[in-house]
Motif scaffolding. Sequence first.
Motif, PDB file in Angstrom:
ATOM      1  N   GLN A  58      33.603  54.802  20.450  1.00  0.00           N
ATOM      2  CA  GLN A  58      34.325  56.046  20.172  1.00  0.00           C
ATOM      3  C   GLN A  58      35.484  55.881  19.186  1.00  0.00           C
ATOM      4  N   GLN A  79      32.915  60.445  27.915  1.00  0.00           N
ATOM      5  CA  GLN A  79      31.742  59.885  27.263  1.00  0.00           C
ATOM      6  C   GLN A  79      30.785  61.000  26.852  1.00  0.00           C
ATOM      7  N   PRO A  80      30.327  60.961  25.600  1.00  0.00           N
ATOM      8  CA  PRO A  80      29.359  61.984  25.186  1.00  0.00           C
ATOM      9  C   PRO A  80      27.949  61.649  25.664  1.00  0.00           C
ATOM     10  N   THR A  81      27.300  62.612  26.258  1.00  0.00           N
ATOM     11  CA  THR A  81      25.902  62.469  26.642  1.00  0.00           C
ATOM     12  C   THR A  81      25.135  63.678  26.127  1.00  0.00           C
ATOM     13  N   ILE A  82      23.875  63.496  25.883  1.00  0.00           N
ATOM     14  CA  ILE A  82      23.043  64.572  25.348  1.00  0.00           C
ATOM     15  C   ILE A  82      22.291  65.259  26.483  1.00  0.00           C
ATOM     16  N   LYS A  84      19.431  67.508  27.464  1.00  0.00           N
ATOM     17  CA  LYS A  84      18.172  67.869  26.814  1.00  0.00           C
ATOM     18  C   LYS A  84      17.433  68.958  27.588  1.00  0.00           C
ATOM     19  N   ARG A 145      19.381  70.560  22.366  1.00  0.00           N
ATOM     20  CA  ARG A 145      20.056  69.280  22.517  1.00  0.00           C
ATOM     21  C   ARG A 145      21.548  69.542  22.370  1.00  0.00           C
ATOM     22  N   ASP A 146      22.284  69.451  23.465  1.00  0.00           N
ATOM     23  CA  ASP A 146      23.717  69.723  23.440  1.00  0.00           C
ATOM     24  C   ASP A 146      24.496  68.499  23.892  1.00  0.00           C
ATOM     25  N   THR A 147      25.620  68.263  23.243  1.00  0.00           N
ATOM     26  CA  THR A 147      26.501  67.164  23.632  1.00  0.00           C
ATOM     27  C   THR A 147      27.405  67.622  24.770  1.00  0.00           C
ATOM     28  N   TRP A 149      30.443  66.288  27.393  1.00  0.00           N
ATOM     29  CA  TRP A 149      31.446  65.240  27.566  1.00  0.00           C
ATOM     30  C   TRP A 149      31.797  65.095  29.044  1.00  0.00           C
TER      31      TRP A 149
END
Length: 245
Positions: A58, A79-82, A84, A145-147, A149
Motif C-alpha cells: 500500500q 486492506q483492499p479486496t475485490i 465479485k 467488480r468493486d473494491t 476496504w
Amino acid sequence: MKKVVNILLMLCIIGLAYIFYGSIMGPIKFERERTLRDEAVKNRLIDIRTAQVEFHNQHDGRYTASMDSLIDFVKTGKQPTIAKVGELTDQQLDNNWTESRVLALYAEAKEAKNEKIAAEKWQEAIDNGFVTRNEDGGLTFLFSRDTVWTDIIGSVFPEGFNADSMRYVPFGNGAEFELEIGCDTTKSGSFMHLFEARTLFETYYGGLDKQEVFNIIDEREQLGRYPGMKVGDAVSGNNNAGNWE
C-alpha cells in the motif's frame, strides 16, 4: 561403624544418581525451553513480516523502519479486496469481452455527461447480459467488480490481534525487535526495497544454561551466520525469508 559406612555409600549413590540425572535432563530441559522461546520469536517475526508486506503493498513498494509506523498501520489501516459478482460466460468471452472491458463500459456510462450517450452505454451493457433493468428503472448488475476496504485487523490479522505486541521480543524482558530497511537491484536491474527484523539469541535466552547459549552463538558466528532470529534482509533480497526457513 559398618552402619555409618553403609549410610555414606547410600548418600554417595544418591548423589551420583542426582548428578547423572542432571547430566541427562539438563540438555533436554534446555532444548525444550529453547524450542519454546524460538517458536514464540518466530511467530512474532512472522507477524512483523505480514504487516511489512501489507505496508509494502500500500506504499508504492516501500517498507518502514519505524515500529511505531508499522503498528499504527496495522491498527488503523485497511486492506483492499475485490467483491465479485458473476463471471463472464463463454459466449461473452467469445464476443471478446474481458473483465477490464466490461468495467470500462460501466465507467463510460457513469461518467458520460450526455444522457443519450449514457443511455446507449447502459443499453449495451444490458444487451450483452451484464446488467438488467428493473421495473422501477433501476439497474441490477449481473457482473461487477468493486473494491471493498476492510480493517487490517479482522482481515490480514485475526480479530483481537494485539498490534502493540509486535515490537516486543518474547522472553526479552521488554527488549524490542530491530527494524532496518535497505534496497537492492534484481538480476534484471530493477530497483527493489528491502526490510529486515531481527533479535539476538542473547536477548531472549536469558536464564538458560550459559555454556549452551555460548555454544549456539559461537557456532553461528563461526559459520558467518546471524547469531539470532531474523526475517528478511536489508542488504540483499531473500524474498523476506526467515533465517530458520
